[in-house]
Design a protein around this motif. Structure first.
Motif, short mmCIF file in Angstrom:
data_model
loop_
_atom_site.label_atom_id
_atom_site.label_comp_id
_atom_site.label_asym_id
_atom_site.label_seq_id
_atom_site.Cartn_x
_atom_site.Cartn_y
_atom_site.Cartn_z
N UNK A 60 42.98 106.87 39.90
CA UNK A 60 42.63 108.14 39.25
C UNK A 60 41.56 107.96 38.17
N UNK A 61 41.29 106.71 37.80
CA UNK A 61 40.25 106.44 36.80
C UNK A 61 38.96 105.99 37.45
N UNK A 65 36.22 108.24 39.75
CA UNK A 65 34.97 108.47 39.02
C UNK A 65 33.78 108.06 39.89
N UNK A 66 33.89 106.91 40.55
CA UNK A 66 32.80 106.45 41.42
C UNK A 66 32.62 107.37 42.63
N UNK A 67 33.73 107.78 43.24
CA UNK A 67 33.64 108.70 44.39
C UNK A 67 32.93 109.99 43.98
N UNK A 72 31.40 111.35 47.32
CA UNK A 72 31.96 110.80 48.55
C UNK A 72 33.43 111.20 48.67
N UNK A 73 33.90 111.26 49.91
CA UNK A 73 35.34 111.47 50.12
C UNK A 73 36.00 110.09 50.16
N UNK A 104 33.95 93.60 37.84
CA UNK A 104 34.13 93.18 39.23
C UNK A 104 34.12 94.40 40.14
N UNK A 105 34.79 95.48 39.70
CA UNK A 105 34.85 96.70 40.50
C UNK A 105 33.44 97.25 40.73
#
Length: 188
Positions: A60-61, A65-67, A72-73, A104-105
């Protein structure tokens, strides 16, 4: 097969199951259960991470946020549930810190790379070896005698400053809990 068995799980049923099975809060469960793909992704991540709460927080963080940033779905995600689960497991077992996990993410998102490989190739493993951390702490204390004196005189702000210096010296890789404990022991 009864009709009930073949029907998809309704959001409210899913929410209750997430609360019961994963001990998530009502809030987290509601957010995850509202989207079937999100709930499935969460369960896949948790299978890898063995940490439902941290998995929910990350999904949820950082993840959402990246999606959202790239519109993007979930099914178009650049990071798989398995990859995210492995990353979270490495935070849980103290291989990396939460802060380093964010780095890393980012790399995983940009390259589609495997978290283990990214940690190894970039030398991002958290330093948990107390001898190595102790050497850094000793060095920072030796380099800053005035601040060490202020700490001994009971100025708590200096403690945070010392932790910051040691974290900087370790490029953010020292385990902050171990740093704090050693500083207290040495400057107590």
């Amino acid at each position: 097969n009864s009709i009930k068995e073949t029907m998809p799980e309704l959001p409210n049923e899913k929410k209750i199951r997430l609360m019961e099975v994963y001990k998530l809060s009502q809030y987290d469960s509601s957010l995850l259960a509202a989207d079937k793909d999100l709930a499935n992704f969460f369960e896949e991540v948790t299978k890898e991470s063995n940490s439902p709460k941290l998995s929910a927080n990350w999904i949820m963080g950082e993840f959402l946020a990246e999606l959202n940033k790239e519109n993007l779905s979930i099914v178009e995600s650049k990071v798989s549930a398995k990859q995210l689960g492995v990353l979270i497991r490495r935070i849980e077992d103290s291989t990396i810190s939460g802060k380093i996990a964010k780095e890393v993410f980012e790399i995983m998102w940009d390259t589609g790379g495997d978290p283990e490989t990214i940690v190894a190739e970039n030398g991002l493993k958290q330093i948990t070896d107390s001898g190595e951390i102790e050497a850094l702490v000793d060095q920072v204390i030796a380099d800053n005698p005035e601040e060490a004196e202020q700490f001994r005189d009971g100025n708590p702000k200096v403690g945070g400053w010392f932790v910051g210096q040691v974290m900087q010296a370790s490029k953010g890789k020292a385990n902050p809990g171990a740093v704090n404990a050693l500083l207290k022991k040495k400057l107590g």
